[in-house]
Design a protein around this motif. Structure first.
Motif, PDB file in Angstrom:
ATOM      1  N   ARG A 160       0.833  -1.207   0.000  1.00  0.00           N
ATOM      2  CA  ARG A 160       0.000   0.000   0.000  1.00  0.00           C
ATOM      3  C   ARG A 160       0.865   1.253   0.000  1.00  0.00           C
ATOM      4  O   ARG A 160       0.456   2.306  -0.500  1.00  0.00           O
ATOM      5  N   GLU A 161       2.059   1.136   0.578  1.00  0.00           N
ATOM      6  CA  GLU A 161       2.959   2.290   0.643  1.00  0.00           C
ATOM      7  C   GLU A 161       3.388   2.793  -0.735  1.00  0.00           C
ATOM      8  O   GLU A 161       3.788   3.964  -0.875  1.00  0.00           O
ATOM      9  N   GLU A 209       1.238  11.149  -0.332  1.00  0.00           N
ATOM     10  CA  GLU A 209       1.678  12.059   0.735  1.00  0.00           C
ATOM     11  C   GLU A 209       2.619  13.124   0.172  1.00  0.00           C
ATOM     12  O   GLU A 209       2.515  14.320   0.519  1.00  0.00           O
ATOM     13  N   ASP A 248      -9.867  -2.887   2.850  1.00  0.00           N
ATOM     14  CA  ASP A 248      -9.622  -1.699   2.033  1.00  0.00           C
ATOM     15  C   ASP A 248     -10.807  -1.398   1.121  1.00  0.00           C
ATOM     16  O   ASP A 248     -11.156  -0.233   0.895  1.00  0.00           O
ATOM     17  N   ASP A 262      -7.428   8.428   4.283  1.00  0.00           N
ATOM     18  CA  ASP A 262      -7.083   9.289   5.421  1.00  0.00           C
ATOM     19  C   ASP A 262      -6.237  10.478   4.978  1.00  0.00           C
ATOM     20  O   ASP A 262      -6.410  11.603   5.467  1.00  0.00           O
ATOM     21  N   ILE A 263      -5.313  10.239   4.055  1.00  0.00           N
ATOM     22  CA  ILE A 263      -4.456  11.324   3.554  1.00  0.00           C
ATOM     23  C   ILE A 263      -5.296  12.380   2.836  1.00  0.00           C
ATOM     24  O   ILE A 263      -5.130  13.592   3.041  1.00  0.00           O
ATOM     25  N   CYS A 305      -6.795   2.274  -0.916  1.00  0.00           N
ATOM     26  CA  CYS A 305      -6.624   1.735   0.440  1.00  0.00           C
ATOM     27  C   CYS A 305      -7.015   2.762   1.505  1.00  0.00           C
ATOM     28  O   CYS A 305      -7.077   3.968   1.242  1.00  0.00           O
ATOM     29  N   ALA A 306      -7.256   2.263   2.708  1.00  0.00           N
ATOM     30  CA  ALA A 306      -7.751   3.098   3.803  1.00  0.00           C
ATOM     31  C   ALA A 306      -6.788   4.233   4.135  1.00  0.00           C
ATOM     32  O   ALA A 306      -7.213   5.367   4.405  1.00  0.00           O
ATOM     33  N   ASP A 307      -5.485   3.968   4.122  1.00  0.00           N
ATOM     34  CA  ASP A 307      -4.511   5.001   4.447  1.00  0.00           C
ATOM     35  C   ASP A 307      -4.577   6.167   3.452  1.00  0.00           C
ATOM     36  O   ASP A 307      -4.419   7.330   3.831  1.00  0.00           O
ATOM     37  N   SER A 308      -4.806   5.864   2.186  1.00  0.00           N
ATOM     38  CA  SER A 308      -4.918   6.925   1.175  1.00  0.00           C
ATOM     39  C   SER A 308      -6.143   7.791   1.435  1.00  0.00           C
ATOM     40  O   SER A 308      -6.095   9.018   1.281  1.00  0.00           O
ATOM     41  N   THR A 347       0.625   5.301  -0.960  1.00  0.00           N
ATOM     42  CA  THR A 347       0.532   6.343   0.068  1.00  0.00           C
ATOM     43  C   THR A 347       1.764   7.255   0.115  1.00  0.00           C
ATOM     44  O   THR A 347       1.646   8.449   0.378  1.00  0.00           O
TER      45      THR A 347
END
Length: 432
Positions: free
Chosen positions: A213-214, A221, A292, A246-247, A241-244, A217
């Motif tokens: 996922r990084e 970021e 996700d 959030d960003i 994905c969930a982290d994206s 992200t």
């Protein structure tokens, strides 16, 4: 489009305006390619053609911000004509075509060629995106001002990411000065490496290298910080994905001029659908896990994600009938975009106006188009569809030249009955 056509009344429809969220039973009167009147009391003037919609949904046509079309250079996979026919059958009235062609759309003459060719051969609106960097090489910025003047609706390197932060900074700065939209595929190629699917337990079980996922992200970021530095308008083409999410949520809360999209594939499918190395599910970004996928649906529902795209990417047997790791990314999606999206409605995960807003109104707003709303004076780019009509997808019936659909033999609900572009019927399921 054609004032010579008699007025057309679409009556007895369930009107859904995603721009306002308003729903009511009524009709729409079309004259001169525009919506002339609408509502429960609209009547047909003398000499008008009248179509009874039988209570089906009448809404603005879909606007797809991401479709790869082979022409020029790979017309055996898809032409502007065949893409238009597939789009009309799926309720898409405007397509933004990606610049990943041969030659690349990085020159005003190429923008003009695509516009002219589309006008001559396509039954729906096709608006070209221009390359952000020359040759899609990520090194030298394209002539944003000249390309915009020629008719480019946005700027992107399509399926390629710009790894050079200085080039991206410069592009965002120039775009700000021209009020142009930068659309970026957020995937760091170095972190992707040899990866071919979502990194995790399932990839390990299949013995396939994973994409973390990084890869998404880290690039996203970086871009948010460059947007904060430059003030340029920025759209993340697809997050997965969930982290994206959030960003993006954080960037929006900070007031940055940021929007984002999601592929219908990442809303409707997950990594388990790859099954026994099924290459039609090899996509970029890859299908993620179920957590996700649910995060993408939640981000769509709360407005973090602005638009849903088909990510239509035709591939032929030579590029797909290969071992999974060697096959090209991509799936066709114009014709199944609405039906696949309606899975979210039938699962009570989102309302119909919310869904149509992401498929029509928000793309129109982001691109500066007058479509995507039911109101007097708006273009009569409209669809009539039955959201509950069940069918099993037969890829042989697809109008796209390529048949690489991930929804082959899938049970779907929701079929388009009529598609109108500028008030002209370009698809009529009643006669097929």
């Amino acid at each position: 489009m054609t004032s010579s056509h008699p007025p057309l009344l679409l009556k007895n429809a369930w009107l859904v305006d995603p721009a306002t969220g308003h729903e009511e039973r009524g009709g729409v009167l079309i004259e001169g390619g525009l919506i002339k009147a609408l509502g429960p009391a609209v009547a047909a003037p003398e000499g008008a053609e009248v179509i009874d919609c039988g209570g089906q949904v009448l809404a603005p046509g879909l606007i797809d911000m991401r479709a790869f079309i082979g022409e020029p250079g790979a017309a055996h996979r898809e032409t502007l004509k065949s893409a238009g026919e597939a789009a009309a059958a799926g309720g898409v009235t405007t397509i933004v075509s990606m610049p990943d062609t041969n030659p690349v759309i990085d020159d005003p003459a190429m923008v003009d060629f695509v516009q002219r060719r589309a006008r001559d051969t396509s039954i729906v609106n096709i608006r070209p995106a221009a390359a952000l960097t020359k040759g899609l090489l990520g090194q030298e910025m394209a002539e944003i001002g000249l390309l915009r003047e020629a008719g480019a609706i946005m700027f992107t390197d399509g399926a390629r990411s710009i790894t050079n932060a200085q080039v991206m900074r410069r592009a965002l700065t120039y775009a700000r000065d021209f009020d142009a939209l930068i659309v970026h595929h957020v995937e760091d190629p170095d972190l992707v490496g040899q990866g071919v699917m979502n990194e995790g337990e399932f990839a390990a079980r299949l013995g396939l290298p994973g994409i973390p996922r990084e890869a998404e992200t880290v690039m996203l970021e970086r871009d948010m910080r460059l947007v904060r530095l430059t003030g340029g308008r920025y759209h993340a083409a697809m997050i997965s994905c969930a982290d994206s999410a959030d960003i993006i949520r954080t960037a929006k809360a900070a007031g940055l001029p940021v929007t984002c999209g999601v592929s219908i594939n990442n809303l409707a499918l997950n990594e388990n659908d790859i099954g026994d190395y099924r290459t039609f599910f090899k996509l970029s970004p890859p299908l993620r896990d179920e957590d996700d996928r649910q995060a993408m649906i939640a981000a769509l529902a709360d407005g973090t994600i602005d638009v849903i795209v088909s990510d239509h990417n035709p591939q032929d047997v030579e590029t797909k009938r290969l071992p999974f790791a060697e096959a090209e990314d991509g799936a066709v999606g114009l014709e199944t975009l609405l039906s696949a999206a309606l899975r979210l409605l039938h699962a009570d995960l989102i309302s119909l106006p919310q869904l149509l807003r992401a498929l029509s109104t928000r793309p129109a707003e982001i691109l500066g188009l007058p479509a995507g709303r039911l109101e007097c004076g708006a273009p009569a780019d409209l669809i009539v569809f039955d959201p509950d009509a069940p069918y099993v997808l037969d890829k042989r019936q697809l109008r796209s030249l390529s048949k690489n659909t991930p929804f082959e033999e899938a049970r779907l609900e929701g079929q388009v009955t009529l598609t109108l572009v500028a008030g002209r019927i370009v698809f009529d399921r009643r006669s097929t």
